[in-house]
Design a protein around this motif. Structure first.
Motif, PDB file in Angstrom:
ATOM      1  N   UNK A  41       0.804  -1.216   0.000  1.00 10.25           N
ATOM      2  CA  UNK A  41       0.000   0.000   0.000  1.00 10.25           C
ATOM      3  C   UNK A  41       0.834   1.261   0.000  1.00 10.25           C
ATOM      4  N   UNK A  42       1.929   1.262   0.752  1.00  6.92           N
ATOM      5  CA  UNK A  42       2.792   2.442   0.814  1.00  6.92           C
ATOM      6  C   UNK A  42       3.439   2.707  -0.544  1.00  6.92           C
ATOM      7  N   UNK A  43       3.905   1.649  -1.212  1.00  9.55           N
ATOM      8  CA  UNK A  43       4.512   1.805  -2.544  1.00  9.55           C
ATOM      9  C   UNK A  43       3.476   2.334  -3.534  1.00  9.55           C
ATOM     10  N   UNK A  44       2.268   1.784  -3.481  1.00  6.74           N
ATOM     11  CA  UNK A  44       1.211   2.251  -4.388  1.00  6.74           C
ATOM     12  C   UNK A  44       0.844   3.708  -4.092  1.00  6.74           C
ATOM     13  N   UNK A  45       0.752   4.070  -2.816  1.00  8.03           N
ATOM     14  CA  UNK A  45       0.431   5.446  -2.446  1.00  8.03           C
ATOM     15  C   UNK A  45       1.523   6.411  -2.888  1.00  8.03           C
ATOM     16  N   UNK A  46       2.779   6.043  -2.725  1.00  9.06           N
ATOM     17  CA  UNK A  46       3.890   6.883  -3.163  1.00  9.06           C
ATOM     18  C   UNK A  46       3.833   7.122  -4.673  1.00  9.06           C
ATOM     19  N   UNK A  47       3.600   6.074  -5.421  1.00 10.44           N
ATOM     20  CA  UNK A  47       3.535   6.187  -6.883  1.00 10.44           C
ATOM     21  C   UNK A  47       2.335   7.032  -7.308  1.00 10.44           C
ATOM     22  N   UNK A  48       1.174   6.756  -6.728  1.00 11.54           N
ATOM     23  CA  UNK A  48      -0.032   7.508  -7.080  1.00 11.54           C
ATOM     24  C   UNK A  48       0.136   8.986  -6.761  1.00 11.54           C
ATOM     25  N   UNK A  62      10.010  16.000  -3.616  1.00 12.28           N
ATOM     26  CA  UNK A  62      11.458  15.786  -3.509  1.00 12.28           C
ATOM     27  C   UNK A  62      11.785  14.344  -3.124  1.00 12.28           C
ATOM     28  N   UNK A  63      12.749  13.779  -3.811  1.00 11.17           N
ATOM     29  CA  UNK A  63      13.245  12.424  -3.542  1.00 11.17           C
ATOM     30  C   UNK A  63      12.192  11.330  -3.703  1.00 11.17           C
ATOM     31  N   UNK A  64      11.091  11.601  -4.401  1.00 12.45           N
ATOM     32  CA  UNK A  64      10.061  10.564  -4.529  1.00 12.45           C
ATOM     33  C   UNK A  64      10.612   9.339  -5.242  1.00 12.45           C
ATOM     34  N   UNK A  65      11.501   9.538  -6.207  1.00 17.36           N
ATOM     35  CA  UNK A  65      12.055   8.400  -6.935  1.00 17.36           C
ATOM     36  C   UNK A  65      12.924   7.550  -6.007  1.00 17.36           C
ATOM     37  N   UNK A  66      13.756   8.209  -5.197  1.00 15.15           N
ATOM     38  CA  UNK A  66      14.564   7.473  -4.222  1.00 15.15           C
ATOM     39  C   UNK A  66      13.678   6.743  -3.221  1.00 15.15           C
ATOM     40  N   UNK A  67      12.652   7.440  -2.719  1.00 21.09           N
ATOM     41  CA  UNK A  67      11.733   6.796  -1.784  1.00 21.09           C
ATOM     42  C   UNK A  67      11.065   5.588  -2.438  1.00 21.09           C
ATOM     43  N   UNK A  68      10.676   5.736  -3.695  1.00 20.83           N
ATOM     44  CA  UNK A  68      10.066   4.620  -4.405  1.00 20.83           C
ATOM     45  C   UNK A  68      11.003   3.424  -4.512  1.00 20.83           C
ATOM     46  N   UNK A  69      12.261   3.689  -4.820  1.00 15.47           N
ATOM     47  CA  UNK A  69      13.239   2.599  -4.893  1.00 15.47           C
ATOM     48  C   UNK A  69      13.423   1.928  -3.545  1.00 15.47           C
ATOM     49  N   UNK A  70      13.583   2.721  -2.508  1.00 12.24           N
ATOM     50  CA  UNK A  70      13.810   2.150  -1.183  1.00 12.24           C
ATOM     51  C   UNK A  70      12.588   1.380  -0.696  1.00 12.24           C
ATOM     52  N   UNK A  71      11.411   1.951  -0.919  1.00 11.89           N
ATOM     53  CA  UNK A  71      10.188   1.269  -0.492  1.00 11.89           C
ATOM     54  C   UNK A  71       9.969  -0.024  -1.266  1.00 11.89           C
ATOM     55  N   UNK A  72      10.316  -0.018  -2.539  1.00 11.15           N
ATOM     56  CA  UNK A  72      10.202  -1.244  -3.327  1.00 11.15           C
ATOM     57  C   UNK A  72      11.159  -2.314  -2.816  1.00 11.15           C
ATOM     58  N   UNK A  73      12.364  -1.910  -2.423  1.00  6.02           N
ATOM     59  CA  UNK A  73      13.305  -2.863  -1.827  1.00  6.02           C
ATOM     60  C   UNK A  73      12.768  -3.438  -0.529  1.00  6.02           C
ATOM     61  N   UNK A  74      12.190  -2.572   0.302  1.00  7.29           N
ATOM     62  CA  UNK A  74      11.585  -3.033   1.556  1.00  7.29           C
ATOM     63  C   UNK A  74      10.452  -4.009   1.258  1.00  7.29           C
ATOM     64  N   UNK A  75       9.620  -3.660   0.293  1.00 15.03           N
ATOM     65  CA  UNK A  75       8.505  -4.519  -0.095  1.00 15.03           C
ATOM     66  C   UNK A  75       8.992  -5.882  -0.569  1.00 15.03           C
ATOM     67  N   UNK A  76      10.048  -5.913  -1.345  1.00 14.90           N
ATOM     68  CA  UNK A  76      10.562  -7.184  -1.857  1.00 14.90           C
ATOM     69  C   UNK A  76      11.000  -8.087  -0.706  1.00 14.90           C
ATOM     70  N   UNK A  77      11.741  -7.547   0.247  1.00 19.29           N
ATOM     71  CA  UNK A  77      12.225  -8.388   1.341  1.00 19.29           C
ATOM     72  C   UNK A  77      11.101  -8.840   2.267  1.00 19.29           C
ATOM     73  N   UNK A  78      10.135  -7.976   2.537  1.00 15.39           N
ATOM     74  CA  UNK A  78       8.995  -8.408   3.350  1.00 15.39           C
ATOM     75  C   UNK A  78       8.119  -9.386   2.564  1.00 15.39           C
ATOM     76  N   UNK A  79       8.059  -9.215   1.239  1.00 13.69           N
ATOM     77  CA  UNK A  79       7.325 -10.172   0.405  1.00 13.69           C
ATOM     78  C   UNK A  79       7.980 -11.543   0.405  1.00 13.69           C
ATOM     79  N   UNK A  80       9.320 -11.568   0.412  1.00 13.12           N
ATOM     80  CA  UNK A  80      10.030 -12.844   0.531  1.00 13.12           C
ATOM     81  C   UNK A  80       9.654 -13.511   1.846  1.00 13.12           C
ATOM     82  N   UNK A  81       9.585 -12.721   2.907  1.00 15.08           N
ATOM     83  CA  UNK A  81       9.203 -13.277   4.206  1.00 15.08           C
ATOM     84  C   UNK A  81       7.795 -13.870   4.151  1.00 15.08           C
ATOM     85  N   UNK A  82       6.867 -13.148   3.536  1.00 19.74           N
ATOM     86  CA  UNK A  82       5.476 -13.612   3.495  1.00 19.74           C
ATOM     87  C   UNK A  82       5.315 -14.882   2.667  1.00 19.74           C
TER      88      UNK A  82
END
Length: 190
Positions: A41-48, A62-82
């Motif tokens: 949800x956070x990644x989708x909200x950032x992009x929207x 400011x830095x939305x692209x960096x935030x998007x990259x970092x949030x996507x990385x966080x999402x990937x690792x938590x998705x691996x956990x799930x």
């Protein structure tokens, strides 16, 4: 039990069964899955928000692209956990589907042990990345925010993956009846 209330021969009124009570481990597993869903949800909200602001107000966050990259990385690792605990990740089951239940269980335990080893090594190396990023004081480009907290959140997802894979391994070996569905017989993902 039935879905509606009934009166038994002894005169006891019965109702629908109550919710299944979950133990601590099941609640822990569910909470990790909710954290992963939260980051989706956070990644989708950032992009929207970034697209909406740029399209209608000609403003760039400011830095939305960096935030998007970092949030996507966080999402990937938590998705691996799930997905690691449930076993719902993509699998190749050509051999698994052509052997008996006993060998299927052996293959599942072996594959889970290999996954546990790989993700544990990955967690160790990611911790090194978090530590060096913090020591080097790496910052975002526009807002000059430290990057290491994003890496630390991703690392926490990786640690959760290790814990869930360890729980899965334990349950596969010692308590296969506690696996999803109540029996060992796992259905391969197709």
């Amino acid at each position: 039990m039935t879905a509606s209330s009934e009166v038994t021969q002894q005169g006891v009124i019965t109702g629908p069964p109550g919710p299944v009570r979950k133990n601590f481990m099941d609640r822990f597993i569910d909470s990790i899955e909710w954290v992963a869903a939260f980051f989706v949800g956070v990644v989708a909200l950032n992009t929207f928000t970034a697209v909406f602001m740029r399209k209608f107000f000609a403003v760039t966050i400011p830095d939305y692209y960096n935030f998007g990259q970092f949030l996507l990385g966080i999402l990937i690792f938590w998705g691996i956990a799930a997905t690691s605990y449930r076993g719902t990740h993509i699998t190749v089951d050509l051999v698994w589907s052509n052997v008996g239940p006993r060998l299927q269980r052996f293959i599942d335990v072996f594959a889970t042990l290999v996954l546990l080893f790989v993700v544990t090594v990955q967690t160790y190396t990611l911790y090194d990345k978090v530590a060096t990023t913090r020591i080097d004081n790496v910052l975002t480009f526009e807002m000059h925010l430290p990057v290491w907290p994003f890496f630390a959140l991703a690392w926490a997802g990786d640690v959760s993956a290790v814990l869930l894979i360890a729980i899965r391994t334990y349950r596969l070996v010692f308590h296969p009846e506690e696996m999803e569905g109540g029996s060992y017989r796992m259905k391969p993902v197709e």
